[in-house]
Scaffold this active site. Structure first.
Site, mmCIF file in Angstrom:
data_model
loop_
_atom_site.group_PDB
_atom_site.id
_atom_site.type_symbol
_atom_site.label_atom_id
_atom_site.label_comp_id
_atom_site.label_asym_id
_atom_site.label_seq_id
_atom_site.Cartn_x
_atom_site.Cartn_y
_atom_site.Cartn_z
ATOM 1 N N SER A 493 0.847 -1.191 0.000
ATOM 2 C CA SER A 493 0.000 0.000 0.000
ATOM 3 C C SER A 493 0.886 1.246 0.000
ATOM 4 C CB SER A 493 -0.956 -0.039 1.193
ATOM 5 O OG SER A 493 -1.993 0.897 1.051
ATOM 6 N N ASP A 579 -8.489 -5.217 -6.098
ATOM 7 C CA ASP A 579 -8.116 -4.056 -5.295
ATOM 8 C C ASP A 579 -8.541 -2.796 -6.036
ATOM 9 O OD1 ASP A 579 -7.029 -2.106 -3.723
ATOM 10 O OD2 ASP A 579 -4.972 -2.853 -3.791
ATOM 11 N N HIS A 611 -7.154 -5.683 -1.571
ATOM 12 C CA HIS A 611 -5.956 -5.007 -1.059
ATOM 13 C C HIS A 611 -5.163 -5.916 -0.118
ATOM 14 C CE1 HIS A 611 -3.773 -1.261 -0.915
ATOM 15 N NE2 HIS A 611 -3.848 -1.161 0.397
#
Length: 634
Positions: A493, A579, A611
């Protein structure tokens, strides 16, 4: 006597060998994952769930247990619901509140053109057309209630509204509660749709009155998040509040509505609350919050309408995380506790005696057979003269006379705390067991070091935070046991963004990189992510705002894509196909750039993961590829 001595020595040798076992990906995904469900109605037992992944079946299996509040043997149970008070039944016992998904908006081609019923087209007139890992199909979560008599029909208290309660994607029945007098239902909702929904964090707490059918907004004056409604034992509505619209990582405070006045219990405390529970007498609120690289338990008193400022006191302290607040019985509060070597277990903490008591032993036997890593605190002076906590995780049986490959771990968020958490993917114990030192900085943007430290990352993604990373790894590289020629950088991320960005500015520090679901191109990220409020706040605005200097810096200097010409180290790029927060194009752009520049690179793609990586077999592939890459390149 001689035989007894020999037998003792053999037993000790066997135990020594057993204790030298190391964590492995296979063992990590056999560990049970505990979730406290609450205190039994008679307050004699704690009820909890244990979910255990099965790689063979490719799913998780759950079992339920009851353990005495004072400790003892846990008993597996089947009918756990009958042991717990049901918050969804009104206090007078007449009604039940629940939620269901309701079709409201037309989205599909066949919705507009019924004769074209085989069309799979989707038509949108605003944003919020997809969220997290799901496309908007015109269905919304609504709160219902019904009487507890036979053949009762549910009443939709949000009839016709294209809004969600519980909130998507993660909200559950914690998003709605009964009033103490059973005359109203309170629920959390962001009453915005389409583009307005995508650019705002303004959830409010609404109160629906059963007798009149009228709904009122209890938190209309606050423009940020209002969440987690509950009532104190004395009947005062309490919730968590962030003030600023569009800022998902704003300071989270405990707010109480008392005699027509709103009292912020944590306004003068330099921290952010994660969850809370009232004491039985209604005089105090216990809450969990990050502090100095850990999650700890705090308490704040409730002063009522006196002029006395509420006082926040830290209750627990140590290199561990306190989470999963399950409730209070007498002088004991029930929580889960974990650290970087141990997944969460259920504990009680005696608030008067200051004593911990471990109540569950889901994984105790497994850990007792393992050689554990050593976790150390290290404080590094940053380039602007601040003291930064850096967690250092050393391999089991660490030998300072040897040299070890070392990984800089870059946390996601970007404004999430880096504490004594136990991840089943980014697992520091497993990294250390594979012979790597892990360096995990509490860089700018981390909660638990004051609000100012937390906020310094917004609109400065490639600035001071990157200098913090390099300060941490450079300071650690001074140690003789760190192999300076074998440094790696890994993260997901925002941590993936960090890996992409550092790959272009590292000046030959790192030998390899791993980026999972990372932001590679800030311009295309702004154009494809679903929660636009996040990029509006953190990037400083849109890429077309040419006179916005903060925003333009994000899309030029702080854009990893603009530094690809300086990439010179191998990179593993990992991406989930579902995602929508950091969409697949980010990793595709990065992989294509690396390949066209002739840089050793690999693309690990999970079509049905979001994610995160939740599927047990996919998780095993993730771990195997992670360590395979490090073995190849580091």
């Amino acid at each position: 006597m001689k035989k007894l001595l020999i037998l003792t020595l053999i037993t000790m040798s066997i135990n020594a060998v057993v204790a030298q076992n190391l964590m492995s990906p296979e063992l990590l995904w056999k560990l049970g994952r505990i979730s406290p469900l609450g205190i039994s109605k008679d307050e004699k037992n704690i009820i909890y769930k244990v979910s255990t992944p099965s790689v063979e079946e490719n799913k998780s299996n759950s079992k339920y247990y009851s353990v005495p509040v004072n400790g003892g043997n846990a008993i597996e149970i089947s009918d756990y619901k009958s042991l717990l008070a049901d918050k969804n039944i009104s206090p007078d016992g007449k009604y039940t509140v629940y939620n269901e998904e309701v079709k409201i908006d037309k989205v599909h081609g066949k919705d507009f053109y019924p004769n074209l019923d085989k069309s799979n087209a989707q038509i949108y007139n605003g944003l919020d057309y997809r969220h997290w890992d799901s496309w908007n199909e015109g269905k919304f979560n609504h709160v219902f209630y019904k009487s507890n008599g036979e053949k009762s029909v549910g009443i939709d208290i949000m009839k016709g509204e294209n809004f969600d309660a519980p909130q998507k994607p993660f909200g559950g029945d914690e998003d709605y509660i009964w009033s103490p007098d059973s005359k109203s239902i309170l629920y959390v909702c962001k009453k915005k749709a389409g583009t307005a929904y995508a650019i705002s964090t303004n959830t409010d707490i609404y109160e629906y009155h059963l007798e009149t059918g009228i709904t009122e907004n209890r938190t209309e004056s606050n423009l940020g998040y209002d969440t987690n409604p509950t009532f104190s034992p004395t009947g005062n509505l309490t919730w968590l509040q962030m003030k600023r619209d569009g800022y998902e990582a704003d300071k989270n405070d405990i707010v109480v509505s008392f005699k027509g006045t709103t009292i912020n219990l944590t306004a003068n405390w330099d921290g952010s609350v994660e969850s809370f529970v009232w004491s039985k007498d209604g005089k105090n609120v216990y809450f969990q919050a990050p502090v100095d690289g850990t999650l700890q338990l705090f308490v704040v008193d409730f002063p009522g309408l006196t002029k006395k400022l509420p006082q926040v006191v830290q209750v627990t302290n140590g290199d561990f995380d306190v989470s999963g607040l399950a409730g209070i019985v007498g002088d004991k509060i029930f929580v889960t506790k974990s650290d970087m070597n141990h997944a969460a277990e259920l504990y009680s903490y005696d608030l008067k005696k200051k004593v911990w008591n471990q109540l569950s032993n889901v994984n105790t036997a497994t850990y007792s057979s393992l050689a554990l890593s050593k976790t150390e605190r290290r404080y590094v002076t940053t380039t602007d003269g601040k003291k930064m906590l850096v967690w250092v995780i050393l391999p089991p049986n660490f030998d300072a006379s040897k040299k070890y490959p070392t990984l800089l771990y870059c946390q996601g968020g970007p404004q999430s705390p880096l504490t004594q958490f136990y991840s089943f993917r980014w697992n520091f114990q497993l990294m250390a067991a594979n012979g790597y030192i892990v360096v995990a900085p509490n860089r700018r943007g981390m909660q638990g070091h004051g609000v100012e430290w937390n906020e310094q990352i917004s609109k400065d993604w490639g600035g001071q935070v990157m200098r913090d990373y390099l300060s941490a790894i450079d300071d650690m590289a001074k140690e003789n046991y760190v192999d300076k020629a074998r440094l790696g950088c890994v993260g997901a991320s925002y941590g993936g963004y960090s890996a992409f960005y550092l790959a272009g500015i590292h000046n030959n520090r790192f030998k390899t990189f791993i980026a999972h679901d990372g932001v590679f191109n800030t311009t295309s990220m702004f154009g494809t992510t679903e929660e636009v409020f996040f990029n509006n706040w953190d990037f400083g605005g849109a890429y077309w705002e040419k006179d916005n200097k903060e925003a333009q810096k994000t899309y030029t200097e702080f854009n990893p894509a603009t530094h690809v010409d300086k990439w010179n180290a191998p990179i593993l790029i990992i991406q989930g196909g579902m995602d929508f927060r950091v969409p697949i194009g980010q990793s595709q752009e990065a992989f294509q750039a690396a390949q066209l520049r002739g840089i050793k690179s690999r693309f690990l793609y999970f079509p049905e993961e979001n994610h995160w990586v939740l599927n047990p077999q996919n998780a095993q592939v993730w771990q195997k590829e992670f360590y395979k890459w490090l073995k190849e390149t580091l």
